[in-house]
Write a protein that holds these residues in place. Structure first.
Motif, PDB file in Angstrom:
ATOM      1  N   VAL A 163      -7.671   1.741  -9.029  1.00  0.00           N
ATOM      2  CA  VAL A 163      -8.110   2.705  -8.171  1.00  0.00           C
ATOM      3  C   VAL A 163      -9.245   2.397  -7.358  1.00  0.00           C
ATOM      4  O   VAL A 163      -9.192   2.445  -5.945  1.00  0.00           O
ATOM      5  CB  VAL A 163      -8.010   4.120  -8.476  1.00  0.00           C
ATOM      6  N   LEU A 203       0.846  -1.270   0.046  1.00  0.00           N
ATOM      7  CA  LEU A 203      -0.068   0.054   0.089  1.00  0.00           C
ATOM      8  C   LEU A 203       0.869   1.266  -0.084  1.00  0.00           C
ATOM      9  O   LEU A 203       0.652   2.092  -0.927  1.00  0.00           O
ATOM     10  CB  LEU A 203      -1.006  -0.171   1.310  1.00  0.00           C
ATOM     11  N   ASP A 204       1.920   1.295   0.682  1.00  0.00           N
ATOM     12  CA  ASP A 204       2.919   2.586   0.853  1.00  0.00           C
ATOM     13  C   ASP A 204       3.569   2.626  -0.469  1.00  0.00           C
ATOM     14  O   ASP A 204       3.582   3.735  -1.140  1.00  0.00           O
ATOM     15  CB  ASP A 204       4.113   2.154   1.620  1.00  0.00           C
ATOM     16  N   HIS A 238      -9.177   1.447  -3.224  1.00  0.00           N
ATOM     17  CA  HIS A 238     -10.023   1.980  -2.166  1.00  0.00           C
ATOM     18  C   HIS A 238     -11.220   1.170  -1.537  1.00  0.00           C
ATOM     19  O   HIS A 238     -11.030   1.304  -0.267  1.00  0.00           O
ATOM     20  CB  HIS A 238     -11.019   3.069  -2.872  1.00  0.00           C
ATOM     21  N   VAL A 282      -8.794  -0.768   0.778  1.00  0.00           N
ATOM     22  CA  VAL A 282      -8.358  -0.279   2.229  1.00  0.00           C
ATOM     23  C   VAL A 282      -9.435  -0.054   3.009  1.00  0.00           C
ATOM     24  O   VAL A 282      -9.632  -0.322   4.345  1.00  0.00           O
ATOM     25  CB  VAL A 282      -7.750   1.175   1.825  1.00  0.00           C
ATOM     26  N   LEU A 295       1.972   6.143  -7.422  1.00  0.00           N
ATOM     27  CA  LEU A 295       0.595   6.565  -8.152  1.00  0.00           C
ATOM     28  C   LEU A 295       0.516   7.777  -8.810  1.00  0.00           C
ATOM     29  O   LEU A 295       0.176   7.969 -10.085  1.00  0.00           O
ATOM     30  CB  LEU A 295      -0.735   6.421  -7.092  1.00  0.00           C
ATOM     31  N   CYS A 297       1.039   4.215  -2.930  1.00  0.00           N
ATOM     32  CA  CYS A 297       0.675   5.566  -2.564  1.00  0.00           C
ATOM     33  C   CYS A 297       2.037   6.427  -3.260  1.00  0.00           C
ATOM     34  O   CYS A 297       1.605   7.507  -3.736  1.00  0.00           O
ATOM     35  CB  CYS A 297       0.440   5.797  -0.965  1.00  0.00           C
ATOM     36  N   VAL A 298       3.140   5.754  -3.140  1.00  0.00           N
ATOM     37  CA  VAL A 298       4.220   6.851  -3.646  1.00  0.00           C
ATOM     38  C   VAL A 298       4.187   6.663  -5.235  1.00  0.00           C
ATOM     39  O   VAL A 298       4.660   7.771  -5.734  1.00  0.00           O
ATOM     40  CB  VAL A 298       5.322   6.055  -3.077  1.00  0.00           C
TER      41      VAL A 298
END
Length: 572
Positions: free
Chosen positions: A556, A530-531, A560, A563, A537, A534-535
């Protein structure tokens, strides 16, 4: 005929024909042979004695160990003449042997031989020549109602059909081996030998037989493999010709009825059809049944047939019981004409350990194999249902799709809905994976380990495998699968790959929570993925065309939802 010191009686039959089955049984009772030879693989001789403890339809399965693509089935129904001959022989204490080309030779070929339709059903050919669309009706009308011995008539007809025929290599070898087996039985001192084979082969077994040397020359140097044989359950759906069995029939349920009904087959059949329609909530009265019987008999008389056949009863059911509704006719076709019967083999049948383990679990979990789709709802909070879920997921990992998951009713992750349907091919799949373990759990564990170690293993495949291991409760395989996943995730820099894999990982993490299945390290992998998503994307969404943007948007949305599920408390 007289062959050497023995009287040989060759009974030509139509495979899976109720008329042939009754005639064979009656003829054997009359002849009282001291040996019976049946068309089929001779490797099955040691297990023929198991037949009385089975419930047909069943099939002989021949396979080459380690090569599941090299396998063949020989199905038998209650109305198969060969099955009736087996039952007569085993009950009367008469030796029963198979006399066709051994499976060790037939499975060694390339499988490209084509069997012409004439040889597949010669009685059907004669029926068509006489203007009949149903070979069983021709048998009833022309053979059994003549009053003389049907097998003499069939032998004469087959001799005429085969006049001038030159068998191909495969057929010649099969018939040469039949004669070889017959000669061996004569040498062993049997004085009255009955041979039950397809009607097409009768002229090849009639006196005078070809020279021994000629047959030996045909059989010399045949390719050979190691073949193992056992009995497996069969279904009427697989016996039907539309399921791919070359010598099959399109209406096994109807033929079973003809063989089994003690009297008044038309009346009993249409009464049963009315019951099927009533079970589905359709209004069918006794008057409907009476009128449909009258119509069926009237059609038979109009067409010059002594008894109404499947065509007549189907037309009567369509016009009267179903009132022209094709869906109702299709229901009768599926439930009765083909049928949903699934055979059963006894506990003494040769099985690989994994098959025995599955049978024991089916009994313990009260999951009976059935030929028709059956839907079950599982509440995973109940130990019995949880064990059922584990078994079905383990079988799916082994490629045995006995159960197909559907949309669970209600909310929460504690419920599963399955549609169950057993197919004969599942036994072959179990045999294929027998080397992986002696139990379903052990084999599934080894299968998961093998998939995790396979190269190249995609990230999405590994995340799906983690999910399967948790659903199937395979704790011994999970550490190796997680290690492979962690290594793959660390090296994969494609954000879309990570996004595609994350939802399955989150589901797997959640299943580990709600099922009480430990999955140490899974949360760390999920957080790391997940990290990195996020970096990466912001860069991934740059410079996309409309098509690529739409595809990324789906990823996406999936991330979502994952999460949200990750932080949602578990609920029943």
């Amino acid at each position: 005929m007289r062959a050497g010191r023995a009287d040989v009686f060759v009974l030509g039959v139509r495979h899976h024909g109720p008329g042939s089955a009754r005639a064979v049984r009656d003829e054997l009772e009359r002849l009282r042979p001291d040996a019976i030879l049946i068309e089929g693989p001779p490797e099955a001789d040691p297990i023929v004695s198991l037949a009385p403890g089975m419930e047909p339809p069943v099939a002989l399965l021949a396979h080459v160990p380690g090569q599941p693509s090299r396998a063949a089935f020989w199905p038998f129904a209650a109305f198969s003449p060969e099955w009736q001959a087996i039952l007569y022989g085993t009950s009367a204490g008469v030796p029963v042997r198979f006399c066709d080309l051994p499976a060790a030779h037939s499975l060694a070929g390339d499988g490209d031989e084509k069997v012409p339709g004439l040889r597949a059903d010669p009685i059907g050919t004669l029926a068509a020549a006489a203007g009949y669309d149903d070979p069983e009706r021709w048998w009833e009308d022309v053979v059994e109602h003549r009053g003389d011995t049907p097998f003499a008539v069939i032998a004469e007809a087959m001799a005429a059909v085969r006049e001038g025929h030159q068998p191909d290599e495969r057929e010649a070898r099969r018939e040469a081996y039949m004669r070889k087996t017959l000669r061996a039985a004569i040498r062993q001192g049997y004085g009255r030998i009955a041979v039950i084979c397809g009607a097409w082969h009768v002229p090849a077994l009639a006196a005078p037989l070809p020279l021994v040397g000629a047959d030996n020359a045909l059989l010399r140097g045949l390719p050979k493999v190691k073949a193992e044989l056992t009995w497996v359950p069969w279904t009427y759906g697989r016996l039907a010709s539309w399921s791919g069995y070359g010598a099959g029939i399109s209406s096994p349920g109807w033929y079973h009825h003809l063989f089994d009904a003690p009297d008044r087959p038309v009346e009993r059949w249409l009464t049963g059809a009315a019951g099927v329609l009533r079970d589905e909530g359709l209004p069918v009265s006794s008057a409907h049944v009476i009128e449909s019987v009258r119509l069926a008999h009237g059609l038979a008389a109009l067409r010059g047939r002594p008894l109404a056949g499947l065509g007549e009863v189907t037309e009567a059911a369509r016009a009267v019981l179903c009132e022209g509704d094709d869906l109702a006719v299709e229901l009768i076709q599926r439930r009765m004409v083909v049928g949903d019967r699934l055979g059963h083999v006894g506990d003494g049948t040769p099985m690989v350990p994994i098959q025995r383990d599955l049978r024991e679990q089916q009994r313990r979990l009260r999951l009976k194999p059935e030929a028709l789709d059956r839907e079950i709802d599982l509440d995973l909070r109940k130990p019995l249902d949880l064990d059922r879920s584990h078994l079905l997921h383990r079988l799916r990992l082994l490629g045995v799709d006995w159960g197909t998951m559907g949309q669970a009713r209600g909310k929460g992750t504690f419920r599963e809905t399955w549609s169950l349907r057993w197919r004969p091919e599942h036994d072959l799949a179990l045999i294929e994976h027998a080397a992986l373990g002696t139990t379903v759990a052990a084999a599934a564990t080894q299968r998961a380990r093998g998939l995790a170690a396979a190269e190249p293993a995609a990230l999405a495949d590994l995340t799906s495998l983690v999910e399967q291991c948790l659903l199937a409760e395979l704790p011994e395989a999970l550490p190796e699968v997680l290690a492979a996943l962690s290594a793959k995730a660390a090296l994969d820099t494609d954000v879309t790959h990570l996004m595609a894999a994350l939802p399955a990982m989150v589901r797997a993490h959640r299943y580990g929570d709600v099922r009480g299945t430990p999955a140490e390290g899974l949360a760390v992998i999920v957080r790391s993925m997940l990290d990195r998503i996020c970096v990466g994307l912001p860069v991934a969404v740059t410079g996309l065309d409309d098509g690529a943007a739409a595809g990324l948007l789906k990823h996406v949305d999936g991330v979502h939802s994952a999460v949200a599920l990750l932080h949602e408390p578990s609920r029943p």
